[in-house]
Design a protein around this motif. Structure first.
Motif, PDB file in Angstrom:
ATOM      1  N   ILE A 102       0.913  -1.298  -0.097  1.00 45.90           N
ATOM      2  CA  ILE A 102      -0.075   0.141  -0.035  1.00 45.90           C
ATOM      3  C   ILE A 102       0.859   1.032   0.070  1.00 45.90           C
ATOM      4  CG2 ILE A 102       0.014   0.158   2.473  1.00 45.90           C
ATOM      5  CD1 ILE A 102      -3.277   1.080   2.229  1.00 45.90           C
ATOM      6  N   ALA A 103       0.468   2.339  -0.624  1.00 44.49           N
ATOM      7  CA  ALA A 103       1.233   3.379  -0.632  1.00 44.49           C
ATOM      8  C   ALA A 103       0.456   4.649  -0.046  1.00 44.49           C
ATOM      9  CB  ALA A 103       1.409   3.962  -2.180  1.00 44.49           C
ATOM     10  N   LEU A 104       1.135   5.499   1.031  1.00 46.48           N
ATOM     11  CA  LEU A 104       0.346   6.698   1.470  1.00 46.48           C
ATOM     12  C   LEU A 104       1.299   8.031   0.905  1.00 46.48           C
ATOM     13  CD1 LEU A 104       0.498   5.431   5.385  1.00 46.48           C
ATOM     14  CD2 LEU A 104      -1.230   5.167   3.527  1.00 46.48           C
ATOM     15  N   LEU A 105       0.562   8.481   0.090  1.00 44.73           N
ATOM     16  CA  LEU A 105       1.141   9.908  -0.564  1.00 44.73           C
ATOM     17  C   LEU A 105       0.689  11.104  -0.050  1.00 44.73           C
ATOM     18  CD1 LEU A 105       0.812   8.210  -4.242  1.00 44.73           C
ATOM     19  CD2 LEU A 105       2.720   7.742  -2.508  1.00 44.73           C
ATOM     20  N   LEU A 155       2.440  11.342  -8.929  1.00 45.95           N
ATOM     21  CA  LEU A 155       2.988  10.152  -8.245  1.00 45.95           C
ATOM     22  C   LEU A 155       1.967   8.941  -8.243  1.00 45.95           C
ATOM     23  CD1 LEU A 155       5.142   8.042  -7.129  1.00 45.95           C
ATOM     24  CD2 LEU A 155       4.678   9.171  -4.845  1.00 45.95           C
ATOM     25  N   CYS A 156       0.824   9.350  -7.711  1.00 51.62           N
ATOM     26  CA  CYS A 156      -0.477   8.658  -7.825  1.00 51.62           C
ATOM     27  C   CYS A 156      -0.750   8.067  -9.290  1.00 51.62           C
ATOM     28  CB  CYS A 156      -1.411   9.073  -7.276  1.00 51.62           C
ATOM     29  SG  CYS A 156      -3.051   8.043  -6.935  1.00 51.62           S
ATOM     30  N   ARG A 157      -0.928   8.909 -10.229  1.00 53.24           N
ATOM     31  CA  ARG A 157      -0.979   8.492 -11.634  1.00 53.24           C
ATOM     32  C   ARG A 157       0.001   7.616 -12.072  1.00 53.24           C
ATOM     33  NH1 ARG A 157      -1.923  14.168 -12.322  1.00 53.24           N
ATOM     34  NH2 ARG A 157      -4.212  14.547 -12.480  1.00 53.24           N
ATOM     35  N   ARG A 158       1.281   7.739 -11.762  1.00 54.76           N
ATOM     36  CA  ARG A 158       2.327   7.162 -12.115  1.00 54.76           C
ATOM     37  C   ARG A 158       2.110   5.604 -11.665  1.00 54.76           C
ATOM     38  NH1 ARG A 158       6.736   9.991 -14.411  1.00 54.76           N
ATOM     39  NH2 ARG A 158       7.963   7.868 -14.729  1.00 54.76           N
ATOM     40  N   ILE A 159       1.856   5.621 -10.410  1.00 54.40           N
ATOM     41  CA  ILE A 159       1.590   4.214  -9.717  1.00 54.40           C
ATOM     42  C   ILE A 159       0.460   3.405 -10.407  1.00 54.40           C
ATOM     43  CG2 ILE A 159       0.992   3.156  -7.384  1.00 54.40           C
ATOM     44  CD1 ILE A 159       2.610   5.276  -6.095  1.00 54.40           C
ATOM     45  N   ARG A 160      -0.480   4.428 -10.589  1.00 55.31           N
ATOM     46  CA  ARG A 160      -1.826   3.642 -11.132  1.00 55.31           C
ATOM     47  C   ARG A 160      -1.381   3.293 -12.477  1.00 55.31           C
ATOM     48  NH1 ARG A 160      -3.457   1.724  -8.284  1.00 55.31           N
ATOM     49  NH2 ARG A 160      -4.897   2.851  -6.837  1.00 55.31           N
ATOM     50  N   ASP A 161      -0.637   3.760 -13.375  1.00 55.16           N
ATOM     51  CA  ASP A 161      -0.406   3.242 -14.776  1.00 55.16           C
ATOM     52  C   ASP A 161       0.298   1.855 -14.489  1.00 55.16           C
ATOM     53  OD1 ASP A 161      -1.296   5.390 -16.126  1.00 55.16           O
ATOM     54  OD2 ASP A 161       0.428   6.699 -16.033  1.00 55.16           O
ATOM     55  N   GLU A 162       1.128   1.618 -13.648  1.00 58.38           N
ATOM     56  CA  GLU A 162       1.582   0.428 -13.423  1.00 58.38           C
ATOM     57  C   GLU A 162       0.967  -0.628 -12.394  1.00 58.38           C
ATOM     58  OE1 GLU A 162       5.755   1.227 -12.253  1.00 58.38           O
ATOM     59  OE2 GLU A 162       5.663   3.138 -13.550  1.00 58.38           O
ATOM     60  N   THR A 166      -2.256  -1.911  -9.420  1.00 55.37           N
ATOM     61  CA  THR A 166      -3.717  -1.546  -8.969  1.00 55.37           C
ATOM     62  C   THR A 166      -3.323  -1.613  -7.170  1.00 55.37           C
ATOM     63  OG1 THR A 166      -3.982  -4.026  -8.839  1.00 55.37           O
ATOM     64  CG2 THR A 166      -4.838  -2.789 -10.664  1.00 55.37           C
ATOM     65  N   VAL A 167      -2.036  -1.391  -6.866  1.00 56.63           N
ATOM     66  CA  VAL A 167      -1.606  -1.611  -5.210  1.00 56.63           C
ATOM     67  C   VAL A 167      -2.663  -0.356  -4.782  1.00 56.63           C
ATOM     68  CG1 VAL A 167       0.066   0.172  -5.418  1.00 56.63           C
ATOM     69  CG2 VAL A 167       0.015  -1.507  -3.748  1.00 56.63           C
ATOM     70  N   PRO A 168      -3.269  -0.640  -3.593  1.00 60.93           N
ATOM     71  CA  PRO A 168      -4.122   0.445  -3.050  1.00 60.93           C
ATOM     72  C   PRO A 168      -3.194   1.684  -2.475  1.00 60.93           C
ATOM     73  CG  PRO A 168      -3.542  -1.233  -1.422  1.00 60.93           C
ATOM     74  CD  PRO A 168      -3.198  -1.745  -2.631  1.00 60.93           C
ATOM     75  N   VAL A 169      -3.662   2.877  -2.732  1.00 61.95           N
ATOM     76  CA  VAL A 169      -3.203   4.212  -2.676  1.00 61.95           C
ATOM     77  C   VAL A 169      -3.995   5.143  -1.776  1.00 61.95           C
ATOM     78  CG1 VAL A 169      -2.373   6.596  -3.703  1.00 61.95           C
ATOM     79  CG2 VAL A 169      -2.030   4.252  -4.878  1.00 61.95           C
ATOM     80  N   LEU A 201      -8.126  11.675  -5.578  1.00 61.30           N
ATOM     81  CA  LEU A 201      -9.179  10.635  -6.091  1.00 61.30           C
ATOM     82  C   LEU A 201      -9.246  10.149  -7.560  1.00 61.30           C
ATOM     83  CD1 LEU A 201     -11.786  11.386  -3.507  1.00 61.30           C
ATOM     84  CD2 LEU A 201     -10.224   9.507  -3.318  1.00 61.30           C
ATOM     85  N   GLU A 202      -9.405  11.382  -8.264  1.00 63.61           N
ATOM     86  CA  GLU A 202      -9.294  11.195 -10.038  1.00 63.61           C
ATOM     87  C   GLU A 202      -8.321  10.624 -10.399  1.00 63.61           C
ATOM     88  OE1 GLU A 202     -10.145  15.084 -11.299  1.00 63.61           O
ATOM     89  OE2 GLU A 202     -12.508  14.886 -10.928  1.00 63.61           O
ATOM     90  N   ALA A 203      -6.924  10.701  -9.863  1.00 68.13           N
ATOM     91  CA  ALA A 203      -5.849  10.149 -10.175  1.00 68.13           C
ATOM     92  C   ALA A 203      -5.674   8.733 -10.123  1.00 68.13           C
ATOM     93  CB  ALA A 203      -4.542  10.875  -9.574  1.00 68.13           C
ATOM     94  N   GLY A 204      -6.527   8.093  -9.208  1.00 67.74           N
ATOM     95  CA  GLY A 204      -6.618   6.762  -8.931  1.00 67.74           C
ATOM     96  C   GLY A 204      -6.667   6.307  -7.501  1.00 67.74           C
ATOM     97  N   ALA A 205      -6.390   7.442  -6.478  1.00 69.21           N
ATOM     98  CA  ALA A 205      -6.461   6.990  -5.126  1.00 69.21           C
ATOM     99  C   ALA A 205      -7.641   6.268  -4.733  1.00 69.21           C
ATOM    100  CB  ALA A 205      -6.064   8.219  -4.270  1.00 69.21           C
ATOM    101  N   ASP A 206      -7.572   5.358  -3.784  1.00 66.93           N
ATOM    102  CA  ASP A 206      -8.642   4.848  -3.159  1.00 66.93           C
ATOM    103  C   ASP A 206      -9.230   5.526  -2.151  1.00 66.93           C
ATOM    104  OD1 ASP A 206      -8.224   2.065  -4.794  1.00 66.93           O
ATOM    105  OD2 ASP A 206      -6.461   2.329  -4.080  1.00 66.93           O
ATOM    106  N   ASP A 207      -8.544   6.223  -1.354  1.00 70.85           N
ATOM    107  CA  ASP A 207      -9.046   6.826   0.009  1.00 70.85           C
ATOM    108  C   ASP A 207      -8.071   8.004   0.112  1.00 70.85           C
ATOM    109  OD1 ASP A 207     -10.716   7.615   1.907  1.00 70.85           O
ATOM    110  OD2 ASP A 207     -10.498   5.590   2.964  1.00 70.85           O
TER     111      ASP A 207
END
Length: 236
Positions: A50-53, A65-72, A74-77, A93-99
């Protein structure tokens, strides 16, 4: 049992050190980085659970950074933001964060949110709260729910639209499972927060709204209908 590995990206030295110690006391293995570029390098090298950003970090901000992670992956962010009413929350959230969690935060609250996200991902291999039975018009034996050109395979955890696979994050998949378990039924934002995000208390409904919009872009803008003042429903 292996420790849960947390990537924590935060530029404030005091917050980074204090939060790292708090997470380690709760049994997490933490890799803490002071900027977005080193955070991305660490993510690629160690593949955390999991990533805390933090939103505002140098080099590469948390949203990028969230966008880059989400491109690679599905790990929770989980995004960390200093302002609850900031546009940064929605952008994250729009970049792909889960919470997201608003700073300053209590360590126990952060741990609870981390564990809630991880529980959702642990159960992403099958429906936990939704899709218990097959509605009319679906193939119950195969666990495939059909809604026009949309097919939801509740056993294989796959979604197809007009025969083409649709890539969903685990949170998006759980949200779709909740909708597909009750097509045509209006689901309130509070219910979705409880069933999908595992909140047993009132949370920020922006999390729901942004994820619904992200889901719409993938399965069809008109597939999920907004019922003003009540919530959302999947068109049967």
């Amino acid at each position: 049992m292996a420790e849960t590995h947390v990537l924590f990206v935060e530029d404030d030295d005091v917050i980074r050190e204090a939060t790292t110690l708090a997470l380690e006391r709760d049994g997490f293995a933490v890799t803490a980085m002071p900027d977005g570029l080193s955070g991305l390098e660490s993510f690629r090298a160690r593949r955390p659970d999991i990533a805390l950003l933090d939103v505002m970090v140098p080099g590469m901000d948390g949203v990028s950074l969230c966008r880059r992670i989400r491109d690679e992956s599905t790990v929770p962010v989980i995004m960390l933001s200093a302002r609850a009413d900031s546009i940064d929350v929605v952008l994250g959230l729009e970049a792909g964060a889960d919470d997201y969690v608003t700073k300053p935060f209590d360590g126990s609250v952060l741990v609870a949110r981390i564990r809630a996200v991880l529980r959702r991902f642990d159960h992403s291999g099958g429906p936990q709260n939704g899709a218990a039975g097959a509605p009319d018009g679906t193939d119950g034996e195969r666990g495939v729910l059909s809604f026009g050109d949309l097919e939801v395979d509740t056993e294989g955890m796959e979604v197809r639209r007009s025969g083409a696979n649709v890539a969903l994050t685990p949170t998006e998949m759980r949200l779709l499972l909740e909708f597909s378990s009750a097509p045509g039924t209006v689901l309130s934002r509070d219910r979705l927060l409880e069933r999908v995000w595992d909140y047993d208390w009132g949370g920020d409904t922006r999390v729901v709204d942004v994820h619904v919009q992200r889901l719409r872009t993938k399965i069809g803008q008109d597939r999920i209908e907004t019922v003003r003042g009540f919530g959302y429903k999947l068109k049967a």
